[in-house]
Write a protein that holds these residues in place. Structure first.
Motif, PDB file in Angstrom:
ATOM      1  N   GLU A  72       0.848  -1.180   0.000  1.00 57.15           N
ATOM      2  CA  GLU A  72       0.000   0.000   0.000  1.00 57.15           C
ATOM      3  C   GLU A  72       0.890   1.239   0.000  1.00 57.15           C
ATOM      4  N   LEU A  73       0.371   2.337  -0.555  1.00 60.28           N
ATOM      5  CA  LEU A  73       1.156   3.567  -0.661  1.00 60.28           C
ATOM      6  C   LEU A  73       1.000   4.397   0.615  1.00 60.28           C
ATOM      7  N   THR A  74       2.092   4.597   1.316  1.00 61.12           N
ATOM      8  CA  THR A  74       2.087   5.453   2.495  1.00 61.12           C
ATOM      9  C   THR A  74       2.456   6.862   2.069  1.00 61.12           C
ATOM     10  N   THR A  75       1.498   7.779   2.179  1.00 62.94           N
ATOM     11  CA  THR A  75       1.708   9.156   1.756  1.00 62.94           C
ATOM     12  C   THR A  75       1.710  10.135   2.933  1.00 62.94           C
ATOM     13  N   VAL A 127       4.557   9.696  -6.963  1.00 59.06           N
ATOM     14  CA  VAL A 127       3.367   9.063  -6.391  1.00 59.06           C
ATOM     15  C   VAL A 127       2.478   8.529  -7.501  1.00 59.06           C
ATOM     16  N   LEU A 187      -5.963  10.788   6.692  1.00 59.44           N
ATOM     17  CA  LEU A 187      -5.278   9.510   6.863  1.00 59.44           C
ATOM     18  C   LEU A 187      -4.792   9.290   8.287  1.00 59.44           C
ATOM     19  N   GLU A 209      -0.503  13.910  -3.690  1.00 56.47           N
ATOM     20  CA  GLU A 209      -0.852  12.915  -4.708  1.00 56.47           C
ATOM     21  C   GLU A 209      -0.389  13.357  -6.097  1.00 56.47           C
ATOM     22  N   ASP A 247       1.892   4.557  -8.269  1.00 53.86           N
ATOM     23  CA  ASP A 247       0.497   4.115  -8.201  1.00 53.86           C
ATOM     24  C   ASP A 247       0.104   3.361  -9.473  1.00 53.86           C
ATOM     25  N   ARG A 276      -4.219   3.758   0.082  1.00 55.63           N
ATOM     26  CA  ARG A 276      -3.375   4.771   0.702  1.00 55.63           C
ATOM     27  C   ARG A 276      -3.297   4.496   2.198  1.00 55.63           C
TER      28      ARG A 276
END
Length: 379
Positions: free
Chosen positions: A167-170, A305, A224, A300, A309, A322
């Motif tokens: 998963e993308l940690t932003t 990113v 988030l 984003e 993605d 996310r």
């Protein structure tokens, strides 16, 4: 030369790299740094060794591009927590039921193996931009490894390969440490009219601190991360049973979200102190700031990113979710140094626990995703 991420992960797990700042007498990163440097050098990388702290080196391998492309940094730490509490041989990598067990396999030698292999594979494509591979020391304690790297090397973007379950940690929280020093007045225990009990007065602050934490958590403002939080960590006061204590020191931790920092937290705590003092003229306290690590957030709209993605979606067959992490990572250091950064790593479990593992297939898939991303981003 074998560029299999699982074979590399086995090698990395078998090297003792316990952080000596966490565990006195820990092996440190010297041996694993030697291994990573040799591995990268054999594959044609320009290798830099950074060792401001003796015996605590970080390694940066650079594959120079032909020119005109964007540069990309992979970043991962190779220090680990203790092996003493591990159930079994922490340095013997064992594969069972699709999982590779061993200390650091999940946090985060799986990510380090995947990024090293990805960089080596991408290098063979004759890219225009540079690829940097930063294998860093000390993330488990104070993160001086990434600080030293960020002070010397720049890139157009970075990917930190901490485990994120694909998963993308932003975003992630930061933290600030403060000491609150409550002043009393020393006297003999038989003379209450002369003494002011600093420990009792500190109790008023602790009650107010709990109320502050409740208010913070009742008002989540980040999509988030939710909200920040605060808690008391240590308390010390008094000299002996027969005396009124002249001082009581409370050490606290305030977890922060974007928009919060040491200055905003100090103002928050000063307001708490002022409110208590307004109701109790004998209450006096001062603040002493400690370590600060900032929260992290990446837009984003950043090219890295969007590209990661897209490529992860193609490889995984679904768009990665996310994530906002409650803990702190080296992403904040790189972002603070002007390098747009995102966190993306493998699956597994048992970080810092008695049994730790990385999902074999997820490490392999991570290497594929990172390879494709490097090729696309660097041109």
């Amino acid at each position: 030369m074998n560029n299999d991420p699982i074979e590399l992960l086995k090698e990395l797990v078998s090297i003792n790299s316990v952080n000596p700042d966490l565990v006195p007498g820990g092996a440190g990163e010297g041996k694993i740094a030697d291994f990573c440097a040799a591995w990268l050098r054999e594959r044609g990388f320009e290798v830099h060794r950074i060792e401001e702290h003796a015996g605590r080196p970080s390694i940066v391998g650079i594959a120079r591009g032909s020119g005109g492309g964007r540069s990309l940094m992979f970043n991962g730490h190779y220090d680990t927590v203790s092996i003493a509490s591990y159930d079994g041989d922490a340095l013997d990598p064992v594969i069972r039921d699709g999982k590779l067990f061993g200390r650091g396999s999940f946090d985060m030698k799986g990510g380090v193996a995947a990024m090293m292999v990805a960089a080596a594979r991408a290098k063979e494509n004759g890219l225009r931009g540079d690829i940097l591979v930063a294998c860093v020391a000390d993330e488990e304690y104070a993160s001086f490894g990434s600080e030293e790297v960020a002070a010397r090397f720049k890139a157009d973007a970075a990917i930190v390969t901490e485990p994120s379950h694909h998963e993308l940690t932003t975003a992630h929280r930061g933290f600030v440490w403060f000491d609150v020093i409550v002043q009393g007045r020393a006297s003999h225990g038989s003379r209450p009219e002369l003494g002011i009990d600093a420990i009792v007065k500190a109790g008023k602050f602790l009650v107010a601190l709990e109320e502050l934490d409740k208010r913070l958590r009742a008002n989540p403002t980040h999509p988030l991360l939710g909200s920040g939080s605060v808690h008391a960590s240590l308390i010390k006061g008094g000299e002996e049973l027969s005396s009124y204590p002249a001082e009581c020191r409370i050490s606290l931790e305030r977890r922060t979200i974007p928009g919060e920092n040491a200055a905003t937290v100090a103002a928050e705590l000063q307001a708490v102190i002022a409110a208590i003092a307004a109701a109790d003229p004998d209450f006096k306290a001062t603040l002493a700031a400690g370590l600060e690590r900032p929260p992290f957030e990446v837009a984003e709209s950043e090219p890295i990113v969007a590209m990661l993605d897209r490529i992860a979606t193609e490889r995984l067959g679904k768009r990665p979710a996310r994530r906002g992490e409650p803990f702190w990572t080296d992403c904040a250091i790189l972002q603070g140094a002007g390098i747009p950064c995102v966190m993306f790593g493998a699956d597994g479990g048992g970080a810092h626990a008695a049994s730790e593992w990385a999902e074999v297939r997820s490490v392999e898939t991570l290497a594929d995703i990172l390879t494709d991303t490097a090729v696309s981003f660097c041109g």
